[in-house]
Structure formats: structure tokens, C-alpha cells
Enzyme design. Structure first.
Site, short mmCIF file in Angstrom:
data_model
loop_
_atom_site.label_atom_id
_atom_site.label_comp_id
_atom_site.label_asym_id
_atom_site.label_seq_id
_atom_site.Cartn_x
_atom_site.Cartn_y
_atom_site.Cartn_z
N LYS A 102 -19.37 -74.29 21.73
CA LYS A 102 -18.78 -74.55 20.18
C LYS A 102 -19.56 -75.64 19.80
CE LYS A 102 -14.38 -75.73 17.79
NZ LYS A 102 -13.12 -75.84 17.45
N ALA A 189 -8.92 -73.23 13.62
CA ALA A 189 -8.49 -74.46 13.13
C ALA A 189 -7.79 -74.17 11.74
CB ALA A 189 -9.62 -75.28 12.44
N ASN A 211 -5.49 -75.45 19.15
CA ASN A 211 -5.54 -76.37 19.56
C ASN A 211 -3.94 -77.06 19.02
OD1 ASN A 211 -7.44 -79.02 21.23
ND2 ASN A 211 -5.24 -78.89 21.32
#
Lengths: 260, 71
Positions: A102, A189, A211
């Protein structure tokens, strides 16, 4: 449902939710949340080993085994092409030649917005060096297309700043990116809760990477399950094709046979 | 006989080690041989297969990294 797998760099995945491993309170919570999310691709960061401090401290790879998960090392914290490329090469060595990475090249600590020019440069170098590059970028449709043309296997526009939990701030840009894309588009994100994941998937995104939305929830293990369900629900709604919107009501019960 | 030592930098910190150490001997000395690591010396990756043969030089800048939690 028929087979609806996500294919990245020639490998097929059943889960369209990708998750990070940062910010959990301990390894047990990390393991449980990742397990509950159903994710098959899991991001990790590459950092200096602590020298001389507790050599027996648990290693992330003991909990998130490369035999069970596809590891996706990131270049988080890199602000230049050189640093990002170095990090990817170290990650490939660390993971025995595994070349899926990534790429994120950041531009600014406050926004963690990508530095797009450095990202483009780094992507070119990494693709030439036989990496399979999943690239974090802004939600600019033209840049997304350029990254695809460079040879990135997956383009990952942000929904909102990393860790902000603001949700998809510009669905129309995501739609434009999707319309032009021939590689998987993942929102990476900015999601905050389950409905954000569902919205991304309903727009037609191929997947979603998150996350903080899980790790910073009051109950991360439960939020991981919620995100798994929301991602699947959003995907199914996208495939089902939603009804069209109308300004006024349309009765659901038939008018015919009404006895009043 | 007193073993000669030299200065190297490991993850940014100065260390004195005996002259003639290989990467493998350094990892043994640091007690981190069981961990999954990658090693870079002066910004060049040292493949695992070269740990037993790669000799450290004075003032080498060595980075030893691992995977940790991240998003």
C-alpha cells in the site's frame, strides 16, 4: 449470491473489507477485531525493531499470520518518494518476496493528505520494480486515472482525512473515479461508522479499507462485525440496484379492492 | 589479546561491536534472531541469504525493521 469475489493482482478475495492493525489496545484485541471483520487483506506498518528492549515482546506477525492473511505493508509516515520506495523494498524482504504494497506518500502532518506528485513518482518506480501497488490518493478523478495508467493494481481514494471519521465527503468525485476505472477502486480512510462503509459500497466501490473506525470504537470487536455486515449490505444493495428516488409518495398497498 | 572494536549505528544509535562481525553475528548479539526482520545497511537491503557472509564495516548505518500495527 453468486460468486462475487474481489480480484486484486490476480488473487481472488471473498471479503471486500480490508482492515488496518494500528491503534488497538493489545494483540488480543487486534486478533479478535481482525477476525470479526472477516478481512482477508490486512495492512501493517514497517518500523524499527526495538533493540535491547524486551526481545520477547509479542510480534504482530504471530497474531496476524501471513499464512492466514494477505499482508499489505504500508508506507505510512513517508513524505518522500525515496522513503516510500525504501519502505516497500524492506517490506518485500521482510515478507519473503511478497510484493503487494500500500503506497501512501503524505504531504502534511495536519491533514495527512497525500502528496500526489510524489505518489505518482513513487508509483512509477515501484511498478517498474515489480511491486503490485495499491495506492492511497486524493479523490481527484484525473489523478486516479493516471495512477491506474502507471500500472497500480488498485486505486484507493480517501473518503475524508485519515482517522477523521467524517465519512464520504464527496460521493460525486468517488462516482467519477468509479466511472473511469478499470482497476478496483477502494475507499481508503475517513469512514467513521457502519453507514459510511455501506454508502461507499452502494456507490459501487469495489472495497473499503479502514483502521481507526474499528480500532477507536468503544467496542472494537463489535464494530469490526458491524463493518463486515455494512460492507456486505452495501455491496448487495449496489448489486441489487436501488429504486429510483421520487419526490412524492407512491402507495405500497393496492388501491383496487379497497372497501372503505 | 583485546578484541578491536568499531562504531556502527543501529536504528540511529551508536554501538561498539567487535571488528569482523557478520549480520548474522550482530543479530545473535542483539538476541533478535527469532524475530521476523529485514535489514538495510547504508540504505541497501541485505537479503537474508547474505546474513552469514555480509561483513559489517566501521560506521555502517544499519536499519533493522519489523512489521507492527498500522493502517
Amino acid at each position: 449470491m453468486q460468486d462475487d469475489s474481489l480480484i486484486i493482482a490476480g488473487k481472488s478475495y471473498q471479503s471486500r473489507l480490508l482492515v488496518g492493525t494500528g491503534k488497538y489496545v493489545d494483540m488480543d484485541e487486534t486478533r479478535d477485531a481482525i477476525e470479526n471483520s472477516g478481512a482477508e487483506i490486512v495492512t501493517v506498518a514497517i518500523r524499527r525493531t526495538n533493540i535491547g528492549q524486551n526481545p520477547n515482546e509479542p510480534n504482530l506477525l504471530d497474531v496476524i499470520s501471513p499464512d492466514k492473511y494477505t499482508l499489505l505493508p504500508n508506507t505510512a509516515g513517508c513524505y518522500t518518494t525515496e522513503d516510500a520506495v525504501r519502505t516497500c523494498r524492506l517490506a518485500r524482504e521482510l515478507l519473503d518476496g511478497h510484493n503487494l504494497v500500500k503506497l501512501e506518500v503524505l504531504g502534511d502532518q495536519k491533514t495527512l493528505y497525500p502528496n500526489v506528485t510524489e505518489t505518482l513518482r513513487a508509483a512509477e518506480i515501484l511498478v517498474k520494480d515489480n511491486f503490485d501497488v495499491m495506492v492511497y490518493t486524493s479523490d481527484d478523478p484525473l489523478i486516479a486515472k493516471q495512477l491506474e495508467e502507471i500500472g497500480c493494481v488498485c486505486v484507493m481514494p480517501l473518503a475524508a482525512p485519515i482517522g477523521s471519521g467524517l465519512g464520504i465527503r464527496n460521493p460525486y468525485n468517488i462516482m467519477m473515479i468509479l466511472e473511469n476505472a478499470t482497476v478496483p477502486i477502494l475507499v481508503d480512510a475517513g469512514v467513521g461508522t457502519a453507514s459510511d462503509a455501506a454508502i461507499a459500497m452502494e456507490l459501487g466501490c469495489d472495497g473499503i479499507l479502514m483502521n481507526t473506525a474499528i480500532a477507536a470504537a468503544k467496542h472494537p470487536r463489535l464494530m469490526a462485525t458491524a463493518m463486515k455486515n455494512a460492507t456486505l449490505a452495501g455491496r448487495q444493495a449496489y448489486l441489487a440496484g436501488r429504486m429510483s428516488k421520487k419526490l412524492y409518495a407512491t402507495a405500497s398497498s393496492p388501491i383496487e379492492g379497497h372497501f372503505i | 589479546m583485546i578484541a578491536r572494536t568499531m562504531e556502527i549505528f543501529i536504528n540511529g544509535a551508536s554501538h561498539q561491536i567487535a571488528v569482523g562481525y557478520t549480520v548474522e553475528q550482530l543479530l545473535q548479539y542483539l538476541d533478535i534472531t527469532t524475530q521476523r526482520l529485514a535489514v538495510e545497511i547504508n540504505k541497501e537491503i541485505v537479503p537474508r541469504s547474505q546474513y552469514p557472509s555480509h561483513l559489517l564495516q566501521e560506521h555502517d548505518h544499519i536499519e533493522i525493521v519489523q512489521a507492527i500495527g498500522g493502517g
